[in-house]
Design a protein around this motif. Structure first.
Motif, PDB file in Angstrom:
ATOM      1  N   ILE A   1       0.867  -1.169   0.000  1.00  0.00           N
ATOM      2  CA  ILE A   1       0.000   0.000   0.000  1.00  0.00           C
ATOM      3  C   ILE A   1       0.910   1.227   0.000  1.00  0.00           C
ATOM      4  CG2 ILE A   1      -1.742   1.343   1.223  1.00  0.00           C
ATOM      5  CD1 ILE A   1      -2.813  -1.163   2.437  1.00  0.00           C
TER       6      ILE A   1
ATOM      7  N   GLY B   1       1.929   4.966   0.424  1.00  0.00           N
ATOM      8  CA  GLY B   1       1.498   6.144   1.163  1.00  0.00           C
ATOM      9  C   GLY B   1       2.373   7.327   0.805  1.00  0.00           C
TER      10      GLY B   1
ATOM     11  N   LEU C   1      -7.047   2.502   6.644  1.00  0.00           N
ATOM     12  CA  LEU C   1      -6.183   3.397   5.899  1.00  0.00           C
ATOM     13  C   LEU C   1      -6.892   3.916   4.657  1.00  0.00           C
ATOM     14  CD1 LEU C   1      -2.775   1.486   6.083  1.00  0.00           C
ATOM     15  CD2 LEU C   1      -3.207   3.776   6.966  1.00  0.00           C
TER      16      LEU C   1
ATOM     17  N   ALA D   1      -3.479   6.285   0.791  1.00  0.00           N
ATOM     18  CA  ALA D   1      -3.283   4.834   0.818  1.00  0.00           C
ATOM     19  C   ALA D   1      -3.723   4.294  -0.529  1.00  0.00           C
ATOM     20  CB  ALA D   1      -4.089   4.185   1.942  1.00  0.00           C
TER      21      ALA D   1
ATOM     22  N   SER E   1       1.056  -4.356   3.971  1.00  0.00           N
ATOM     23  CA  SER E   1      -0.260  -4.719   4.490  1.00  0.00           C
ATOM     24  C   SER E   1      -0.427  -6.235   4.553  1.00  0.00           C
ATOM     25  CB  SER E   1      -1.348  -4.128   3.607  1.00  0.00           C
ATOM     26  OG  SER E   1      -2.625  -4.491   4.070  1.00  0.00           O
TER      27      SER E   1
ATOM     28  N   GLY F   1       0.200  -0.089   8.600  1.00  0.00           N
ATOM     29  CA  GLY F   1       0.608   1.286   8.887  1.00  0.00           C
ATOM     30  C   GLY F   1       1.077   1.506  10.306  1.00  0.00           C
TER      31      GLY F   1
END
Length: 328
Positions: free
Chosen positions: A188, A190, A211, A230, A273, A297
């Motif tokens: 994921i 970010g 997220l 995300a 994740s 996260g």
């Protein structure tokens, strides 16, 4: 390859690998950390890194988070590079009950509606560790070296079977998808936008059930990190200008003064994740493997608690008892 044999080989030099390496080296074990990237180039270095354990799943998340909070608090007292305790507000756009973990934190109190930005219905004040990751990781690396650990960077492992130590600790993060292999691990991406700070001292974090496109402001001295985003399934950490623009727009909608702020940088990183954190021991390819990945996260928020559990597993395999190392 190093000529000296290691008791433990750690795969990965992000926050999980360094924290675990420090704990194990302080127990007197010969530790080697092997990774493609040096700590300052890992996904951990791009993290906004506010202590917030809600985006990870495991029965021991509460234990790991509390342990890590305690360690970060002690680090603040000792002036550890990059670590500060910051007051701020976490708030939800929907009515909700304040989570139990928040009620236990220093500085906790319920917010009045007038304290919240427009559009938010519930919030609470508390004091949280916020970590400036580049100097923090640099100091952790130094501590591992001082404790006798060594490093190999620029090394790619295609399989854990390539690891040459009796005990391997897998802190490979998103890389575990291919390395283990573990199809439950998904990347994921970010992003964060870094702006000039002209006096903001408190953080703001939007509370969301998962997220996504939330808003947060994390003061880091002379700069503020704006978030967040995300993007499931994207493994390229390079920041996307369109995503960055959307982050700024969301933040301006709540804090209009940001429109006049100077943008000084961008960060992009990959969260590893997984439906559930994997922290466990298994025997594979004739060696012991202790897995420590899938923190989504919350890798920084859980790092010290997870490192302590990994240390206990490794010491148990060696028939040793933990000794107090007197260091954080």
């Amino acid at each position: 390859m190093p000529s000296n044999p290691s008791d433990v080989l750690i795969v990965g030099a992000g926050v999980s690998g360094l924290t675990t390496g420090f704990r194990l080296a302080r127990q007197g074990l010969r530790v080697r950390i092997r990774a493609e990237d040096a700590p300052g180039s890992t996904n951990s270095a791009a993290a906004g890194a506010i202590w917030d354990p809600i985006y990870a799943e495991h029965p021991r998340v509460g234990v790991w988070a509390a342990r890590s909070y305690k360690v970060f608090s002690r680090m603040t007292e000792r002036g550890f590079p990059g670590v500060r305790l910051v007051d701020g507000i976490e708030a939800s756009r929907d009515p909700m009950e304040t989570p139990e973990w928040a009620r236990l934190l220093p500085g906790y109190r319920e917010c009045e509606l007038r304290e919240l930005p427009p559009g938010f219905e519930h919030g609470w004040h508390y004091r949280a560790p916020i970590i400036d990751m580049p100097p923090y990781l640099a100091r952790l690396e130094q501590l591992v070296r001082e404790a006798g650990g060594d490093f190999e960077f620029g090394v790619h492992l295609s399989s854990l079977a390539d690891a040459d130590a009796p005990i391997v600790v897998n802190c490979s993060g998103a890389g575990a998808h291919d390395l283990v292999p573990d199809p439950e691990v998904t990347p994921i991406r970010g992003q964060l936008v870094q702006i000039r700070n002209h006096g903001v001292t408190d953080f703001f974090a939007e509370h969301t059930p998962e997220l996504g496109e939330m808003v947060y402001l994390l003061p880091q001295g002379d700069t503020i990190l704006l978030g967040g985003s995300a993007e499931p399934g994207i493994a390229d950490p390079e920041p996307d200008p369109a995503v960055a623009a959307a982050i700024i727009e969301r933040c301006i909608s709540i804090f209009p003064w940001i429109e006049q702020a100077e943008v000084v940088g961008h960060r992009g990183g990959i969260r590893p994740s997984r439906p559930k954190i994997r922290l466990e021991h298994e025997e594979a390819d004739g060696r012991h493997v202790v897995h420590n990945y899938g923190h989504s996260g919350a890798g920084v928020s859980l790092s010290w608690g997870c490192a302590d559990d990994v240390t206990d597993l490794v010491l148990g395999l060696l028939g040793r008892e933990r000794k107090e190392d007197g260091a954080e």
